[in-house]
Motif scaffolding. Structure first.
Motif, PDB file in Angstrom:
ATOM      1  N   PRO A   1      17.440 -17.337 -79.749  1.00 44.29           N
ATOM      2  CA  PRO A   1      18.209 -17.063 -80.954  1.00 44.29           C
ATOM      3  C   PRO A   1      18.012 -18.117 -82.037  1.00 44.29           C
ATOM      4  O   PRO A   1      18.268 -17.853 -83.200  1.00 44.29           O
ATOM      5  CB  PRO A   1      19.656 -17.072 -80.480  1.00 44.29           C
ATOM      6  N   ASP A   2      17.568 -19.348 -81.657  1.00 47.33           N
ATOM      7  CA  ASP A   2      17.289 -20.352 -82.691  1.00 47.33           C
ATOM      8  C   ASP A   2      15.978 -20.010 -83.388  1.00 47.33           C
ATOM      9  O   ASP A   2      15.099 -19.384 -82.799  1.00 47.33           O
ATOM     10  CB  ASP A   2      17.187 -21.749 -82.066  1.00 47.33           C
ATOM     11  N   THR A   3      15.846 -20.436 -84.633  1.00 45.64           N
ATOM     12  CA  THR A   3      14.627 -20.150 -85.390  1.00 45.64           C
ATOM     13  C   THR A   3      13.503 -21.031 -84.870  1.00 45.64           C
ATOM     14  O   THR A   3      13.600 -22.258 -84.881  1.00 45.64           O
ATOM     15  CB  THR A   3      14.851 -20.379 -86.887  1.00 45.64           C
ATOM     16  N   THR A   4      12.456 -20.386 -84.390  1.00 45.50           N
ATOM     17  CA  THR A   4      11.313 -21.071 -83.797  1.00 45.50           C
ATOM     18  C   THR A   4      10.105 -20.859 -84.685  1.00 45.50           C
ATOM     19  O   THR A   4       9.743 -19.720 -84.996  1.00 45.50           O
ATOM     20  CB  THR A   4      11.036 -20.527 -82.380  1.00 45.50           C
ATOM     21  N   LEU A   5       9.482 -21.969 -85.088  1.00 48.48           N
ATOM     22  CA  LEU A   5       8.290 -21.914 -85.930  1.00 48.48           C
ATOM     23  C   LEU A   5       7.071 -22.262 -85.096  1.00 48.48           C
ATOM     24  O   LEU A   5       7.097 -23.202 -84.310  1.00 48.48           O
ATOM     25  CB  LEU A   5       8.400 -22.923 -87.079  1.00 48.48           C
ATOM     26  N   VAL A   6       6.007 -21.508 -85.292  1.00 52.46           N
ATOM     27  CA  VAL A   6       4.715 -21.850 -84.712  1.00 52.46           C
ATOM     28  C   VAL A   6       3.818 -22.213 -85.880  1.00 52.46           C
ATOM     29  O   VAL A   6       3.635 -21.412 -86.803  1.00 52.46           O
ATOM     30  CB  VAL A   6       4.110 -20.686 -83.893  1.00 52.46           C
ATOM     31  N   LEU A   7       3.282 -23.425 -85.848  1.00 52.96           N
ATOM     32  CA  LEU A   7       2.419 -23.892 -86.927  1.00 52.96           C
ATOM     33  C   LEU A   7       0.971 -23.553 -86.628  1.00 52.96           C
ATOM     34  O   LEU A   7       0.611 -23.221 -85.492  1.00 52.96           O
ATOM     35  CB  LEU A   7       2.587 -25.406 -87.108  1.00 52.96           C
ATOM     36  N   THR A   8       0.135 -23.640 -87.635  1.00 48.66           N
ATOM     37  CA  THR A   8      -1.280 -23.293 -87.476  1.00 48.66           C
ATOM     38  C   THR A   8      -2.004 -24.187 -86.478  1.00 48.66           C
ATOM     39  O   THR A   8      -3.028 -23.784 -85.929  1.00 48.66           O
ATOM     40  CB  THR A   8      -2.009 -23.338 -88.831  1.00 48.66           C
ATOM     41  N   ASN A   9      -1.458 -25.382 -86.214  1.00 47.04           N
ATOM     42  CA  ASN A   9      -2.080 -26.276 -85.229  1.00 47.04           C
ATOM     43  C   ASN A   9      -1.541 -26.040 -83.822  1.00 47.04           C
ATOM     44  O   ASN A   9      -1.866 -26.775 -82.895  1.00 47.04           O
ATOM     45  CB  ASN A   9      -1.885 -27.740 -85.634  1.00 47.04           C
ATOM     46  N   GLY A  10      -0.681 -25.030 -83.657  1.00 51.37           N
ATOM     47  CA  GLY A  10      -0.122 -24.685 -82.359  1.00 51.37           C
ATOM     48  C   GLY A  10       1.196 -25.374 -82.042  1.00 51.37           C
ATOM     49  O   GLY A  10       1.842 -25.044 -81.048  1.00 51.37           O
ATOM     50  N   LYS A  11       1.609 -26.323 -82.856  1.00 49.64           N
ATOM     51  CA  LYS A  11       2.867 -27.034 -82.627  1.00 49.64           C
ATOM     52  C   LYS A  11       4.033 -26.071 -82.830  1.00 49.64           C
ATOM     53  O   LYS A  11       4.017 -25.235 -83.730  1.00 49.64           O
ATOM     54  CB  LYS A  11       2.984 -28.215 -83.583  1.00 49.64           C
ATOM     55  N   ILE A  12       5.058 -26.214 -81.980  1.00 52.98           N
ATOM     56  CA  ILE A  12       6.250 -25.381 -82.067  1.00 52.98           C
ATOM     57  C   ILE A  12       7.417 -26.253 -82.502  1.00 52.98           C
ATOM     58  O   ILE A  12       7.628 -27.335 -81.953  1.00 52.98           O
ATOM     59  CB  ILE A  12       6.550 -24.705 -80.715  1.00 52.98           C
ATOM     60  N   ILE A  13       8.159 -25.790 -83.500  1.00 50.77           N
ATOM     61  CA  ILE A  13       9.312 -26.506 -84.023  1.00 50.77           C
ATOM     62  C   ILE A  13      10.501 -25.559 -84.005  1.00 50.77           C
ATOM     63  O   ILE A  13      10.389 -24.412 -84.448  1.00 50.77           O
ATOM     64  CB  ILE A  13       9.058 -26.999 -85.465  1.00 50.77           C
ATOM     65  N   ILE A  14      11.628 -26.037 -83.502  1.00 51.82           N
ATOM     66  CA  ILE A  14      12.860 -25.248 -83.505  1.00 51.82           C
ATOM     67  C   ILE A  14      13.785 -25.849 -84.547  1.00 51.82           C
ATOM     68  O   ILE A  14      14.025 -27.058 -84.550  1.00 51.82           O
ATOM     69  CB  ILE A  14      13.511 -25.246 -82.115  1.00 51.82           C
ATOM     70  N   ILE A  15      14.266 -25.007 -85.456  1.00 47.84           N
ATOM     71  CA  ILE A  15      15.100 -25.475 -86.567  1.00 47.84           C
ATOM     72  C   ILE A  15      16.438 -24.748 -86.572  1.00 47.84           C
ATOM     73  O   ILE A  15      16.579 -23.684 -85.958  1.00 47.84           O
ATOM     74  CB  ILE A  15      14.389 -25.305 -87.923  1.00 47.84           C
ATOM     75  N   SER A  16      17.400 -25.330 -87.281  1.00 53.13           N
ATOM     76  CA  SER A  16      18.742 -24.738 -87.315  1.00 53.13           C
ATOM     77  C   SER A  16      18.900 -23.688 -88.411  1.00 53.13           C
ATOM     78  O   SER A  16      19.834 -22.894 -88.370  1.00 53.13           O
ATOM     79  CB  SER A  16      19.806 -25.826 -87.475  1.00 53.13           C
ATOM     80  N   GLU A  17      18.004 -23.663 -89.395  1.00 56.34           N
ATOM     81  CA  GLU A  17      18.094 -22.667 -90.472  1.00 56.34           C
ATOM     82  C   GLU A  17      17.774 -21.269 -89.926  1.00 56.34           C
ATOM     83  O   GLU A  17      16.958 -21.106 -89.026  1.00 56.34           O
ATOM     84  CB  GLU A  17      17.117 -22.998 -91.609  1.00 56.34           C
ATOM     85  N   SER A  18      18.408 -20.269 -90.521  1.00 58.31           N
ATOM     86  CA  SER A  18      18.117 -18.875 -90.157  1.00 58.31           C
ATOM     87  C   SER A  18      16.779 -18.462 -90.763  1.00 58.31           C
ATOM     88  O   SER A  18      16.243 -19.140 -91.644  1.00 58.31           O
ATOM     89  CB  SER A  18      19.220 -17.954 -90.688  1.00 58.31           C
ATOM     90  N   LEU A  19      16.260 -17.339 -90.290  1.00 54.56           N
ATOM     91  CA  LEU A  19      15.024 -16.803 -90.881  1.00 54.56           C
ATOM     92  C   LEU A  19      15.205 -16.515 -92.363  1.00 54.56           C
ATOM     93  O   LEU A  19      14.311 -16.780 -93.172  1.00 54.56           O
ATOM     94  CB  LEU A  19      14.586 -15.522 -90.165  1.00 54.56           C
ATOM     95  N   GLU A  20      16.370 -15.987 -92.722  1.00 54.80           N
ATOM     96  CA  GLU A  20      16.633 -15.649 -94.123  1.00 54.80           C
ATOM     97  C   GLU A  20      16.638 -16.907 -94.995  1.00 54.80           C
ATOM     98  O   GLU A  20      16.075 -16.912 -96.095  1.00 54.80           O
ATOM     99  CB  GLU A  20      17.953 -14.895 -94.261  1.00 54.80           C
TER     100      GLU A  20
END
Length: 66
Positions: free
Chosen positions: A26-45
């Motif tokens: 349910p947390d916003t998960t970003l996958v970057l072009t270098n493959g790194k994954i970052i989980i952030i507190s902001e919503s997708l919107e």
């Protein structure tokens, strides 16, 4: 660059053009072009709004300089 917040409350700048994909699970998960994954507190919107605002600033800057 946009500000995002890690789940531990740490805020930092991220080059939004490096985001390959984003999803809420349910947390916003970003996958970057270098493959790194970052989980952030902001919503997708909110993430989308920040990216749009950033890109609009770039476009306005370029048109103001022309």
């Amino acid at each position: 660059m946009i500000f995002v917040t890690r789940l531990n409350g740490q805020s930092y700048l991220l080059n939004s053009r490096l985001i390959e994909s984003a999803e809420e699970k349910p947390d916003t998960t970003l996958v970057l072009t270098n493959g790194k994954i970052i989980i952030i507190s902001e919503s997708l919107e909110e993430l989308q709004r920040r990216i749009i605002d950033f890109e609009a600033k770039i476009l306005n800057y370029k048109t103001d300089k022309s």
